[in-house]
Write an enzyme that holds these catalytic residues in place. Structure first.
Site, short mmCIF file in Angstrom:
data_model
loop_
_atom_site.label_atom_id
_atom_site.label_comp_id
_atom_site.label_asym_id
_atom_site.label_seq_id
_atom_site.Cartn_x
_atom_site.Cartn_y
_atom_site.Cartn_z
N SER A 101 61.73 67.42 104.58
CA SER A 101 61.12 68.43 103.70
C SER A 101 59.66 68.58 104.11
CB SER A 101 61.19 67.92 102.26
OG SER A 101 60.37 68.71 101.42
N TYR A 112 59.33 61.31 95.80
CA TYR A 112 60.08 62.21 96.70
C TYR A 112 59.35 62.33 98.04
CZ TYR A 112 62.48 66.30 98.56
OH TYR A 112 63.19 67.16 99.37
N1 LIG Z 1 66.07 73.07 98.18
C1 LIG Z 1 64.86 72.80 98.62
O1 LIG Z 1 63.87 73.47 98.23
C2 LIG Z 1 64.64 71.72 99.65
C3 LIG Z 1 63.43 71.72 100.33
C4 LIG Z 1 63.19 70.72 101.28
C5 LIG Z 1 64.17 69.78 101.55
N2 LIG Z 1 65.34 69.79 100.86
C6 LIG Z 1 66.33 68.74 101.19
O2 LIG Z 1 67.54 69.36 101.55
C7 LIG Z 1 68.62 68.44 101.34
C8 LIG Z 1 69.75 69.18 100.64
O3 LIG Z 1 69.29 69.63 99.37
P1 LIG Z 1 69.69 71.04 98.75
O4 LIG Z 1 68.47 71.84 98.61
O5 LIG Z 1 70.85 71.61 99.47
O6 LIG Z 1 70.08 70.56 97.27
P2 LIG Z 1 71.47 70.51 96.50
O7 LIG Z 1 72.07 71.87 96.45
O8 LIG Z 1 71.21 69.80 95.22
O9 LIG Z 1 72.38 69.60 97.45
C9 LIG Z 1 72.20 68.20 97.55
C10 LIG Z 1 73.46 67.59 98.12
O10 LIG Z 1 73.28 66.18 98.27
C11 LIG Z 1 74.42 65.52 97.72
N3 LIG Z 1 74.07 64.18 97.29
C12 LIG Z 1 73.07 63.79 96.45
N4 LIG Z 1 73.08 62.46 96.29
C13 LIG Z 1 74.11 61.99 97.05
C14 LIG Z 1 74.65 60.71 97.29
N5 LIG Z 1 74.12 59.59 96.74
N6 LIG Z 1 75.72 60.59 98.13
C15 LIG Z 1 76.26 61.69 98.68
N7 LIG Z 1 75.80 62.94 98.50
C16 LIG Z 1 74.74 63.08 97.68
C17 LIG Z 1 74.85 66.44 96.57
O11 LIG Z 1 76.22 66.26 96.26
P3 LIG Z 1 76.85 65.40 95.07
O12 LIG Z 1 75.97 65.58 93.87
O13 LIG Z 1 78.21 66.02 94.92
O14 LIG Z 1 76.91 64.01 95.58
C18 LIG Z 1 74.66 67.80 97.21
O15 LIG Z 1 75.77 68.11 98.03
C19 LIG Z 1 68.03 67.27 100.55
O16 LIG Z 1 67.83 66.18 101.43
C20 LIG Z 1 66.71 67.82 100.05
O17 LIG Z 1 65.76 66.79 99.86
C21 LIG Z 1 65.61 70.76 99.93
#
Ligand SMILES: NC(=O)c1ccc[n+]([C@@H]2O[C@H](COP(=O)([O-])OP(=O)(O)OC[C@H]3O[C@@H](n4cnc5c(N)ncnc54)[C@H](OP(=O)(O)O)[C@@H]3O)[C@@H](O)[C@H]2O)c1
Length: 265
Positions: A150, A163
């Site tokens: 991120s 975070y």
């Molecule tokens: N959205 C943003 O603005 C943003 C910005 C920078 C970085 N990111 C990063 O992008 C990545 C994906 O996030 P996203 O934005 O796509 O959010 P999201 O829609 O909430 O997706 C997060 C995913 O991680 C899974 N997850 C969480 N804890 C887990 C665990 N203990 N074991 C297995 N799976 C787990 C969730 O599935 P389950 O709940 O079904 O397990 C879900 O599939 C993350 O690493 C986040 O930090 C996001």
């Protein structure tokens, strides 16, 4: 002059695992991989969501998909994912280590159970995914690891200690891995998105003020990040895009948090 141009990496028939595939960025990457005829193993904790995705992806051509529900912070779940993938397709080429979530609070107000869960997923879960996944890439003598970090892994704001701390660790781990495995033909790409519209904000418990500020900046879509990741994966084998920072054009740093951060009293 001799043409020294190396061919792009063709993703057809490549075997990938995607963690955090039940929503957001992971789901979008899985879809792009399937569209390019890669074989994809999906994991996350919510089995129903993975099955819905599997159904949807089966509508795309001759999709080859495996669903292995699990928690990346449990070594046995990660081993199961890797072993079942290799049993099914005989090899592993791509590891997308993407599972993670956010949380914001001043340190003195921090929920210690949430800290533990976050670090267990974002840092320990990443390490487990890399440990068990990369072993298989090394057996192949080639492969590509995508690590979702991120912009919080580059910049810190008040309220972002845990975070940001986790994502600084993610960047350090990914760079160490790159140095450890590059000589053996394995590429490592760290992706650092700015604001992306997914379930992330809801899971992180952002205030309505922050969510509104994010909307105002025309945030990225998960498909934007997936497209950029595919570009990294499709580079010729000798080209490793080590780091990709992807902002919404209108986002200036993590300013949205700097301007809206208030301590919960
Ligand atoms: N959205 C943003 O603005 C943003 C910005 C920078 C970085 N990111 C990063 O992008 C990545 C994906 O996030 P996203 O934005 O796509 O959010 P999201 O829609 O909430 O997706 C997060 C995913 O991680 C899974 N997850 C969480 N804890 C887990 C665990 N203990 N074991 C297995 N799976 C787990 C969730 O599935 P389950 O709940 O079904 O397990 C879900 O599939 C993350 O690493 C986040 O930090 C996001």
């Amino acid at each position: 002059m001799q043409n020294t141009q190396q061919p792009r990496t063709d993703l057809q028939g490549k075997v990938a695992i995607v963690t955090g595939a039940s929503s957001g960025i992971g789901e979008a990457i899985a879809e792009e991989l399937v569209k390019r005829n890669a074989y994809v193993a999906l994991t996350a904790r919510r089995e129903d969501r993975l099955q819905e995705l599997e159904q949807r992806l089966r509508g795309i051509g001759n999709a080859e998909i495996l669903t292995v529900p699990g928690d990346v912070s449990k070594p046995e779940d990660v081993q199961q994912l890797v072993n079942q993938t290799v049993q099914r397709w005989g090899k592993l080429d791509i590891v997308v280590a993407n599972a993670g979530f956010g949380y914001r609070a001043h340190i003195v107000d921090g929920d210690i159970q949430r800290w533990k869960n976050l670090l267990n997923t974002n840092v320990y879960g990443l390490l487990l995914t890399l440990k068990y996944g990369v072993q298989k890439l090394l057996e192949n003598g080639s492969g590509h690891v995508i690590v979702t970090s991120s912009i919080a892994g580059r910049q810190v704001t008040a309220g972002g200690a845990v975070y940001s701390g986790s994502k600084f660790a993610v960047n350090a781990i990914a760079e160490a891995l790159r140095q450890e495995v590059g000589q053996q033909g394995v590429r490592v790409t760290t992706v650092e998105p700015g604001a992306v519209v997914t379930e992330f904000a809801e899971v992180a418990g952002y205030s309505s003020e922050v969510i509104e500020a994010i909307k105002q900046m025309e945030p990225l879509q998960a498909s934007d990040i997936a497209r950029v990741i595919i570009q990294a994966l499709e580079q010729p084998a000798h080209v490793d895009i080590a780091e990709l920072t992807v902002y919404p054009t209108k986002q200036t740093g993590q300013g949205v948090f700097a301007n809206t951060d208030k301590r919960q009293q």
